[in-house]
Design an enzyme around this catalytic site. Structure first.
Site, PDB file in Angstrom:
ATOM      1  N   GLN A   1      33.482  32.097  45.212  1.00 52.85           N
ATOM      2  CA  GLN A   1      34.823  31.723  45.677  1.00 52.85           C
ATOM      3  C   GLN A   1      35.059  32.275  47.080  1.00 52.85           C
ATOM      4  O   GLN A   1      36.072  31.991  47.705  1.00 52.85           O
ATOM      5  CB  GLN A   1      35.882  32.301  44.729  1.00 52.85           C
ATOM      6  CG  GLN A   1      35.790  31.758  43.324  1.00 52.85           C
ATOM      7  CD  GLN A   1      36.603  32.599  42.350  1.00 52.85           C
ATOM      8  OE1 GLN A   1      37.801  32.407  42.192  1.00 52.85           O
ATOM      9  NE2 GLN A   1      35.959  33.555  41.713  1.00 52.85           N
TER      10      GLN A   1
ATOM     11  N   HIS B   1      35.410  27.546  47.844  1.00 60.68           N
ATOM     12  CA  HIS B   1      36.656  27.552  48.622  1.00 60.68           C
ATOM     13  C   HIS B   1      36.429  27.441  50.124  1.00 60.68           C
ATOM     14  O   HIS B   1      37.291  27.805  50.913  1.00 60.68           O
ATOM     15  CB  HIS B   1      37.469  28.818  48.283  1.00 60.68           C
ATOM     16  CG  HIS B   1      37.934  28.840  46.858  1.00 60.68           C
ATOM     17  ND1 HIS B   1      38.333  29.982  46.199  1.00 60.68           N
ATOM     18  CD2 HIS B   1      38.052  27.824  45.942  1.00 60.68           C
ATOM     19  CE1 HIS B   1      38.685  29.675  44.952  1.00 60.68           C
ATOM     20  NE2 HIS B   1      38.510  28.379  44.777  1.00 60.68           N
TER      21      HIS B   1
ATOM     22  N   THR C   1      35.851  39.102  40.360  1.00 63.00           N
ATOM     23  CA  THR C   1      36.903  38.069  40.454  1.00 63.00           C
ATOM     24  C   THR C   1      37.927  38.282  39.349  1.00 63.00           C
ATOM     25  O   THR C   1      37.559  38.562  38.208  1.00 63.00           O
ATOM     26  CB  THR C   1      36.340  36.627  40.396  1.00 63.00           C
ATOM     27  OG1 THR C   1      37.443  35.710  40.279  1.00 63.00           O
ATOM     28  CG2 THR C   1      35.365  36.393  39.270  1.00 63.00           C
ATOM     29  N   SER C   2      39.195  38.115  39.706  1.00 59.71           N
ATOM     30  CA  SER C   2      40.264  38.286  38.708  1.00 59.71           C
ATOM     31  C   SER C   2      40.344  37.067  37.790  1.00 59.71           C
ATOM     32  O   SER C   2      41.063  37.082  36.801  1.00 59.71           O
ATOM     33  CB  SER C   2      41.607  38.482  39.414  1.00 59.71           C
ATOM     34  OG  SER C   2      41.898  37.345  40.218  1.00 59.71           O
TER      35      SER C   2
HETATM   36  N1  APR Z   1      33.506  45.776  43.000  1.00 64.00           N
HETATM   37  C1  APR Z   1      33.688  44.783  42.084  1.00 64.00           C
HETATM   38  N2  APR Z   1      34.898  44.231  41.837  1.00 64.00           N
HETATM   39  C2  APR Z   1      35.945  44.693  42.537  1.00 64.00           C
HETATM   40  C3  APR Z   1      35.830  45.714  43.502  1.00 64.00           C
HETATM   41  C4  APR Z   1      34.532  46.270  43.722  1.00 64.00           C
HETATM   42  N3  APR Z   1      34.312  47.234  44.616  1.00 64.00           N
HETATM   43  N4  APR Z   1      37.065  45.944  44.026  1.00 64.00           N
HETATM   44  C5  APR Z   1      37.903  45.089  43.407  1.00 64.00           C
HETATM   45  N5  APR Z   1      37.243  44.341  42.508  1.00 64.00           N
HETATM   46  C6  APR Z   1      37.737  43.290  41.609  1.00 64.00           C
HETATM   47  C7  APR Z   1      39.182  43.425  41.172  1.00 64.00           C
HETATM   48  O1  APR Z   1      39.296  44.307  40.064  1.00 64.00           O
HETATM   49  C8  APR Z   1      39.535  41.979  40.821  1.00 64.00           C
HETATM   50  O2  APR Z   1      39.196  41.684  39.480  1.00 64.00           O
HETATM   51  O3  APR Z   1      37.672  42.060  42.320  1.00 64.00           O
HETATM   52  C9  APR Z   1      38.634  41.171  41.773  1.00 64.00           C
HETATM   53  C10 APR Z   1      39.369  40.553  42.937  1.00 64.00           C
HETATM   54  O4  APR Z   1      40.270  39.588  42.471  1.00 64.00           O
HETATM   55  P1  APR Z   1      41.100  38.684  43.500  1.00 64.00           P
HETATM   56  O5  APR Z   1      41.663  39.543  44.580  1.00 64.00           O
HETATM   57  O6  APR Z   1      42.038  37.857  42.700  1.00 64.00           O
HETATM   58  O7  APR Z   1      39.962  37.771  44.191  1.00 64.00           O
HETATM   59  P2  APR Z   1      39.283  36.437  43.642  1.00 64.00           P
HETATM   60  O8  APR Z   1      39.201  36.435  42.162  1.00 64.00           O
HETATM   61  O9  APR Z   1      38.048  36.239  44.414  1.00 64.00           O
HETATM   62  O10 APR Z   1      40.365  35.355  44.098  1.00 64.00           O
HETATM   63  C11 APR Z   1      40.086  34.001  43.853  1.00 64.00           C
HETATM   64  O11 APR Z   1      42.031  33.394  45.101  1.00 64.00           O
HETATM   65  O12 APR Z   1      43.500  33.504  46.885  1.00 64.00           O
HETATM   66  C12 APR Z   1      42.387  32.902  46.375  1.00 64.00           C
HETATM   67  O13 APR Z   1      40.980  31.577  47.600  1.00 64.00           O
HETATM   68  C13 APR Z   1      41.174  32.912  47.242  1.00 64.00           C
HETATM   69  O14 APR Z   1      38.865  32.720  46.546  1.00 64.00           O
HETATM   70  C14 APR Z   1      40.078  33.413  46.334  1.00 64.00           C
HETATM   71  C15 APR Z   1      40.649  33.154  44.950  1.00 64.00           C
END
Ligand code: APR
Length: 225
Positions: A86, A104, A171-172
């Site tokens: 993503q 994305h 990823t969340s």
């Molecule tokens: N190692 C692994 N995971 C981590 C770390 C780390 N050091 N730090 C944070 N995280 C985890 C968090 O706990 C969370 O579950 O990464 C995840 C980040 O989640 P989001 O900020 O929601 O990012 P993501 O899931 O990639 O978002 C999806 O949302 O806004 C849009 O287009 C954007 O591609 C993105 C999409």
């Protein structure tokens, strides 16, 4: 060779210094989605949206792939590996992964505003007002904004439906259709999740509650044995 699909999100690049979206201090605490990541925002204030992505691109080129990106490359010695990400950064590619599908979009590309298939490589260059695509329209970042179609979701679903092993990293799983890809993975496939926070998955997974650099290294060592 067994097939591994790796679904990555912002968390895998966090330790490279690129902030995530929904953690405390994440990007969506500093900016409103509606101001920078929708087509409406771009129509209202294109210069501001271009500048937002120009800054992100500059940040990307001062960042380096981390151990988690690098460990995933090792898996290619024993498995067919496809990374479905993503992320709009190019850290998987720079670490050396051979097959990366971006859901994305990509910061290193720009495109026509009217023809989503007219995409050009821009590398680390800024996009300015007045920079034109080959069809004469203003260049825009090659980013899938909220509310826009995700053209790579169908190939990603096909890739997931052939997986023997799924690895989900950082990823969340809050954003669809990307989060829904997990349901395409066959029920008998082994699933691993690497994340310091609990992530809801609606299927049985082996959860490695750790940051990506440590968690992925541990998991890859296990899978390479
Ligand atoms: N190692 C692994 N995971 C981590 C770390 C780390 N050091 N730090 C944070 N995280 C985890 C968090 O706990 C969370 O579950 O990464 C995840 C980040 O989640 P989001 O900020 O929601 O990012 P993501 O899931 O990639 O978002 C999806 O949302 O806004 C849009 O287009 C954007 O591609 C993105 C999409």
């Amino acid at each position: 060779m067994k097939k591994i699909v790796v679904l990555t999100g912002a968390g895998i690049s966090a330790e490279s210094g690129i902030s995530t979206f929904r953690d405390a201090d994440g990007l969506w605490e500093k900016y409103r989605v509606e101001d920078v990541a929708t087509h409406e925002a771009y129509e209202r204030n294109p210069a501001m949206v271009l500048d937002f992505y120009n800054q992100k691109r500059r940040q990307l080129f001062s960042a380096q792939p981390n151990e988690a990106h690098r460990q995933l490359v090792r898996l290619e010695e024993r498995y067919e590996v496809v990374i479905v990400t993503q992320n709009i950064d190019n850290l998987h590619e720079r670490a050396g992964s051979s097959h990366v599908l971006h859901l994305h979009g990509e910061l290193t590309k720009a495109r026509s505003d009217v023809n989503p298939d007219l995409i050009i490589e821009i590398g680390n260059r800024d996009i300015h007002m007045g920079d034109l695509a080959p069809d004469g329209t203003q260049l825009r970042p090659h980013i899938v904004w909220f509310g826009e179609a995700v053209p790579n979701i169908e190939p990603a679903a096909a890739i997931c439906s052939n997986a023997d092993i799924l690895i989900v990293i950082g990823t969340s799983l809050a954003v669809y259709p990307a989060a829904g890809l997990i349901s395409y993975v066959p029920p008998q496939a082994d699933c691993y999740v690497v994340d310091p926070k609990e992530v809801p998955t609606r299927r049985k997974v082996t959860f490695l509650r750790d940051v990506a650099t440590r968690g992925v290294a541990k998991l890859v060592n296990q899978l390479m044995q």
